[in-house]
Design a protein around this motif. Structure first.
Motif, PDB file in Angstrom:
ATOM      1  N   ILE A   1       0.855  -1.180   0.000  1.00 14.50           N
ATOM      2  CA  ILE A   1       0.000   0.000   0.000  1.00 14.50           C
ATOM      3  C   ILE A   1       0.896   1.236   0.000  1.00 14.50           C
ATOM      4  O   ILE A   1       2.020   1.209   0.505  1.00 14.50           O
ATOM      5  CB  ILE A   1      -0.960   0.024   1.212  1.00 14.50           C
ATOM      6  N   GLU A   2       0.384   2.299  -0.573  1.00 14.58           N
ATOM      7  CA  GLU A   2       1.171   3.507  -0.809  1.00 14.58           C
ATOM      8  C   GLU A   2       0.837   4.598   0.197  1.00 14.58           C
ATOM      9  O   GLU A   2      -0.304   4.777   0.586  1.00 14.58           O
ATOM     10  CB  GLU A   2       0.879   4.006  -2.229  1.00 14.58           C
ATOM     11  N   PHE A   3       1.886   5.313   0.613  1.00 14.80           N
ATOM     12  CA  PHE A   3       1.727   6.473   1.483  1.00 14.80           C
ATOM     13  C   PHE A   3       2.491   7.646   0.879  1.00 14.80           C
ATOM     14  O   PHE A   3       3.510   7.452   0.203  1.00 14.80           O
ATOM     15  CB  PHE A   3       2.312   6.201   2.883  1.00 14.80           C
ATOM     16  N   SER A   4       2.010   8.848   1.136  1.00 15.09           N
ATOM     17  CA  SER A   4       2.805  10.023   0.788  1.00 15.09           C
ATOM     18  C   SER A   4       4.006  10.069   1.721  1.00 15.09           C
ATOM     19  O   SER A   4       3.906   9.729   2.904  1.00 15.09           O
ATOM     20  CB  SER A   4       1.980  11.308   0.953  1.00 15.09           C
ATOM     21  N   LEU A   5       5.134  10.491   1.189  1.00 14.61           N
ATOM     22  CA  LEU A   5       6.325  10.536   2.017  1.00 14.61           C
ATOM     23  C   LEU A   5       6.170  11.565   3.129  1.00 14.61           C
ATOM     24  O   LEU A   5       5.724  12.688   2.894  1.00 14.61           O
ATOM     25  CB  LEU A   5       7.547  10.882   1.164  1.00 14.61           C
ATOM     26  N   PRO A   6       6.528  11.210   4.356  1.00 17.35           N
ATOM     27  CA  PRO A   6       6.380  12.131   5.479  1.00 17.35           C
ATOM     28  C   PRO A   6       7.341  13.307   5.418  1.00 17.35           C
ATOM     29  O   PRO A   6       7.141  14.303   6.102  1.00 17.35           O
ATOM     30  CB  PRO A   6       6.657  11.248   6.705  1.00 17.35           C
ATOM     31  N   LEU A   7       8.398  13.201   4.638  1.00 16.38           N
ATOM     32  CA  LEU A   7       9.351  14.298   4.482  1.00 16.38           C
ATOM     33  C   LEU A   7       9.198  14.880   3.080  1.00 16.38           C
ATOM     34  O   LEU A   7       9.539  14.246   2.089  1.00 16.38           O
ATOM     35  CB  LEU A   7      10.782  13.802   4.696  1.00 16.38           C
ATOM     36  N   GLU A   8       8.681  16.093   3.014  1.00 15.10           N
ATOM     37  CA  GLU A   8       8.337  16.698   1.735  1.00 15.10           C
ATOM     38  C   GLU A   8       9.546  16.792   0.798  1.00 15.10           C
ATOM     39  O   GLU A   8       9.427  16.676  -0.416  1.00 15.10           O
ATOM     40  CB  GLU A   8       7.757  18.093   1.958  1.00 15.10           C
ATOM     41  N   GLN A   9      10.744  16.996   1.391  1.00 15.88           N
ATOM     42  CA  GLN A   9      11.940  17.184   0.575  1.00 15.88           C
ATOM     43  C   GLN A   9      12.304  15.938  -0.222  1.00 15.88           C
ATOM     44  O   GLN A   9      13.112  16.001  -1.144  1.00 15.88           O
ATOM     45  CB  GLN A   9      13.115  17.589   1.462  1.00 15.88           C
ATOM     46  N   PHE A  10      11.728  14.785   0.130  1.00 20.62           N
ATOM     47  CA  PHE A  10      12.060  13.537  -0.547  1.00 20.62           C
ATOM     48  C   PHE A  10      10.992  13.109  -1.549  1.00 20.62           C
ATOM     49  O   PHE A  10      11.035  11.989  -2.047  1.00 20.62           O
ATOM     50  CB  PHE A  10      12.244  12.411   0.482  1.00 20.62           C
ATOM     51  N   ARG A  11      10.027  13.965  -1.843  1.00 23.81           N
ATOM     52  CA  ARG A  11       8.877  13.516  -2.624  1.00 23.81           C
ATOM     53  C   ARG A  11       9.113  13.465  -4.124  1.00 23.81           C
ATOM     54  O   ARG A  11       8.227  13.050  -4.870  1.00 23.81           O
ATOM     55  CB  ARG A  11       7.658  14.381  -2.289  1.00 23.81           C
ATOM     56  N   GLU A  12      10.272  13.895  -4.579  1.00 22.82           N
ATOM     57  CA  GLU A  12      10.619  13.680  -5.976  1.00 22.82           C
ATOM     58  C   GLU A  12      12.114  13.460  -6.104  1.00 22.82           C
ATOM     59  O   GLU A  12      12.886  13.795  -5.208  1.00 22.82           O
ATOM     60  CB  GLU A  12      10.162  14.855  -6.860  1.00 22.82           C
ATOM     61  N   HIS A  13      12.488  12.875  -7.205  1.00 24.50           N
ATOM     62  CA  HIS A  13      13.881  12.531  -7.440  1.00 24.50           C
ATOM     63  C   HIS A  13      14.209  12.901  -8.875  1.00 24.50           C
ATOM     64  O   HIS A  13      13.383  12.720  -9.778  1.00 24.50           O
ATOM     65  CB  HIS A  13      14.086  11.024  -7.229  1.00 24.50           C
ATOM     66  N   SER A  14      15.381  13.438  -9.099  1.00 28.74           N
ATOM     67  CA  SER A  14      15.785  13.760 -10.466  1.00 28.74           C
ATOM     68  C   SER A  14      17.185  13.227 -10.727  1.00 28.74           C
ATOM     69  O   SER A  14      17.993  13.078  -9.803  1.00 28.74           O
ATOM     70  CB  SER A  14      15.725  15.269 -10.721  1.00 28.74           C
ATOM     71  N   LEU A  15      17.452  12.946 -11.978  1.00 26.68           N
ATOM     72  CA  LEU A  15      18.734  12.397 -12.404  1.00 26.68           C
ATOM     73  C   LEU A  15      19.415  13.371 -13.359  1.00 26.68           C
ATOM     74  O   LEU A  15      18.754  14.013 -14.176  1.00 26.68           O
ATOM     75  CB  LEU A  15      18.535  11.056 -13.114  1.00 26.68           C
ATOM     76  N   SER A  16      20.733  13.460 -13.258  1.00 27.12           N
ATOM     77  CA  SER A  16      21.514  14.304 -14.162  1.00 27.12           C
ATOM     78  C   SER A  16      22.757  13.558 -14.619  1.00 27.12           C
ATOM     79  O   SER A  16      23.240  12.645 -13.943  1.00 27.12           O
ATOM     80  CB  SER A  16      21.936  15.611 -13.476  1.00 27.12           C
ATOM     81  N   ILE A  17      23.255  13.969 -15.767  1.00 32.09           N
ATOM     82  CA  ILE A  17      24.539  13.482 -16.267  1.00 32.09           C
ATOM     83  C   ILE A  17      25.627  14.401 -15.724  1.00 32.09           C
ATOM     84  O   ILE A  17      25.515  15.625 -15.811  1.00 32.09           O
ATOM     85  CB  ILE A  17      24.573  13.481 -17.807  1.00 32.09           C
ATOM     86  N   TYR A  18      26.676  13.820 -15.158  1.00 26.72           N
ATOM     87  CA  TYR A  18      27.809  14.569 -14.624  1.00 26.72           C
ATOM     88  C   TYR A  18      29.056  14.293 -15.466  1.00 26.72           C
ATOM     89  O   TYR A  18      29.389  13.135 -15.726  1.00 26.72           O
ATOM     90  CB  TYR A  18      28.115  14.136 -13.190  1.00 26.72           C
ATOM     91  N   SER A  19      29.734  15.362 -15.863  1.00 26.09           N
ATOM     92  CA  SER A  19      31.038  15.232 -16.512  1.00 26.09           C
ATOM     93  C   SER A  19      31.936  16.346 -15.993  1.00 26.09           C
ATOM     94  O   SER A  19      31.459  17.286 -15.338  1.00 26.09           O
ATOM     95  CB  SER A  19      30.903  15.311 -18.033  1.00 26.09           C
ATOM     96  N   LEU A  20      33.236  16.254 -16.252  1.00 29.70           N
ATOM     97  CA  LEU A  20      34.175  17.253 -15.758  1.00 29.70           C
ATOM     98  C   LEU A  20      34.285  18.416 -16.738  1.00 29.70           C
ATOM     99  O   LEU A  20      34.453  18.212 -17.945  1.00 29.70           O
ATOM    100  CB  LEU A  20      35.552  16.628 -15.557  1.00 29.70           C
TER     101      LEU A  20
END
Length: 319
Positions: A265-284
């Motif tokens: 069963i699903e719950f909203s995350l209790p910590l708002e700062q964790f409610r989304e995730h994003s990915l990026s490409i890292y290079s130098l």
């Protein structure tokens, strides 16, 4: 500075200085560089004598950088990475390895797409030798600096919590929501329960995330033993949630079937700062990718962005 001092300084000494600075620990630097603690201590002492500077304050279990170390770090890092670039380019010219690319994946990308990416690259880019490596942000960053990777794909927010973000070029790939889940039969799910008081199965929490957790909340979770560190396999975290032993954080598309059939069963995350995730490409920023590397970076971004859109659309979410 006397040129004799420059001539006496070796690349290995610079590497040890960098690792001590980054880890704030002689013992951890020794492990990373595959040396004994005494060898690292001796090398640091020699470097400080050559420079006539104190670079670190010694404490019982760790060290802390002096102002001189903070100033010298970016210069040392630049010299070290450029020396690796020189070596790498020489090897490429000798071995004809311009058609090879080394890519790092954070845990989520590795879990979801590594096998699929390997198949697609093999079929659409048969003449390119691509090597994949999985790890957490700190591991991948270290390997990028050591030129063991050409670029990597990982958590976008990590760039905000490192001492030298200007050294990176980042390119966002995808953003998606996160949820918390557990079994409907979990014994800790009682009426009005505070989810933060429940047991959690989580991958290792990187230091960059600590800034997103209110200190009171983090200390409470740590003191009552509710955070399960070291479970770096996302699938294991989900299995613990399905068995009712803990809550975990995941994406809806990773557990869609389990939610649909009632296992989770699903719950909203209790910590708002964790409610989304994003990915990026890292290079130098200081390192120019080969033509093959640039093409592979664009290809991977296109594939992963498209696949995330497909996954979200299956959940009736507009991408």
């Amino acid at each position: 500075m006397d040129k004799k001092i420059i001539y006496s300084m070796g690349i290995r000494q610079l590497e040890l200085f960098l690792r001590i600075y980054e880890t704030q620990s002689i013992s951890e630097a020794a492990v990373i560089c595959n040396l004994t603690q005494s060898a690292v201590t001796k090398s640091l002492r020699k470097l400080e004598e050559l420079l006539g500077l104190t670079l670190f304050y010694r404490h019982t279990r760790d060290v802390s950088a002096t102002e001189a170390a903070h100033i010298l770090y970016p210069y040392a890092l630049n010299i070290f990475t450029e020396s690796l670039s020189f070596e790498e380019k020489s090897i490429q010219l000798r071995d004809g390895a311009e058609g090879s690319v080394r890519v790092g994946f954070g845990p989520l990308v590795s879990y979801l797409f590594s096998s699929r990416l390997a198949r697609v690259i093999s079929s659409q880019n048969p003449n390119v030798d691509v090597n994949f490596l999985s790890g957490h942000f700190e591991e991948l960053k270290s390997k990028l600096f050591n030129h063991e990777l050409d670029f990597f794909i990982c958590d976008s927010r990590s760039i905000n919590h490192i001492p030298d973000p200007e050294r990176f070029v980042t390119n966002k790939v995808a953003t998606f929501p996160l949820i918390s889940v557990t079994s409907p039969d979990a014994p800790f799910l009682t009426a009005g329960v505070d989810l933060l008081s429940c047991p959690w199965a989580l991958p290792k929490i990187g230091y960059q995330y600590m800034n997103y957790i209110p200190e009171r909340v983090f200390m409470m979770l740590k003191q009552i033993g509710k955070i399960r560190y070291g479970i770096d396999d996302l699938n294991t975290c989900i299995e613990l949630a399905k068995s009712g032993q803990a809550l975990t954080i995941t994406t809806r598309f990773m557990v869609k079937d389990e939610i649909d059939n009632g296992e989770l069963i699903e719950f909203s995350l209790p910590l708002e700062q964790f409610r989304e995730h994003s990915l990026s490409i890292y290079s130098l920023r200081s390192r120019t990718l080969s033509h093959t590397g640039k093409e592979m970076q664009a290809f991977l971004k296109s594939c992963i962005s498209s696949w995330f859109c497909d996954l979200e659309s299956q959940l009736s979410t507009t991408c």
